[in-house]
Design a protein around this motif. Structure first.
Motif, short mmCIF file in Angstrom:
data_model
loop_
_atom_site.label_atom_id
_atom_site.label_comp_id
_atom_site.label_asym_id
_atom_site.label_seq_id
_atom_site.Cartn_x
_atom_site.Cartn_y
_atom_site.Cartn_z
N THR A 153 0.83 -1.21 0.00
CA THR A 153 0.00 0.00 0.00
C THR A 153 0.86 1.26 0.00
OG1 THR A 153 -0.25 0.20 2.43
CG2 THR A 153 -1.87 -1.18 1.24
N LEU A 168 -2.05 -2.78 -4.71
CA LEU A 168 -2.96 -3.65 -3.97
C LEU A 168 -2.52 -5.08 -4.25
CD1 LEU A 168 -5.47 -3.82 -2.19
CD2 LEU A 168 -6.85 -3.85 -4.28
N PRO A 185 -6.30 1.37 1.50
CA PRO A 185 -6.87 1.27 0.15
C PRO A 185 -8.32 1.75 0.18
CG PRO A 185 -6.06 -0.88 0.93
CD PRO A 185 -6.02 0.07 2.08
#
Length: 136
Positions: free
Chosen positions: A22, A27, A129
């Protein structure tokens, strides 16, 4: 950000690669080499077949909103951001995760909308995220 501290993740050996990714805008999730399923949340053993043979995979960061809610009463550290959207998104690769929808007026958030991952700094060790609408 408010004067209250935001909660930060408890980074352990299982989740360290996830949080490290991250920080560089990626991801990543583990995929079981035995049954080939992606695993979210990160852990050291596949919950489907109990294999420990996991390989970290870079994901597209694309998803579809499955469900969402608007938060009006936030936990400590987020009170200055209400209202905001928390959603379940289905990643293109087949994993469902809970996340925030950002950079979008609340009234434009809709089930079925296509979204892409963006990252919000949490600490020196992790970024959160989040997802934002993408052109369909």
């Amino acid at each position: 950000m408010s004067d209250e501290l935001r909660p930060t993740p408890a980074i352990d050996a299982d989740s360290a690669p996830y949080w490290a990714a991250t920080l560089v805008g990626e991801l990543r999730l583990p995929r079981c080499a035995a049954c080939e399923r992606l695993i979210f949340y990160p852990r050291s053993v596949c919950p489907y077949c109990i294999s420990r043979d996991l390989v970290w995979e870079l994901l597209s960061g694309l998803a579809t909103i499955n469900s969402y809610t608007v938060v009006h009463k936030a936990p400590p550290g987020y009170k200055d951001e209400v209202p905001y959207v928390v959603a379940l998104v289905d990643l293109l690769e087949g994993v469902r995760m809970m996340t925030r929808i950002v950079d979008c007026p609340i009234e434009q958030v809709a089930v079925g909308s296509q979204v892409g991952v963006v990252f919000r700094e949490l600490s020196a060790d992790a970024a959160l995220p989040c997802f934002t609408p993408v052109a369909e």
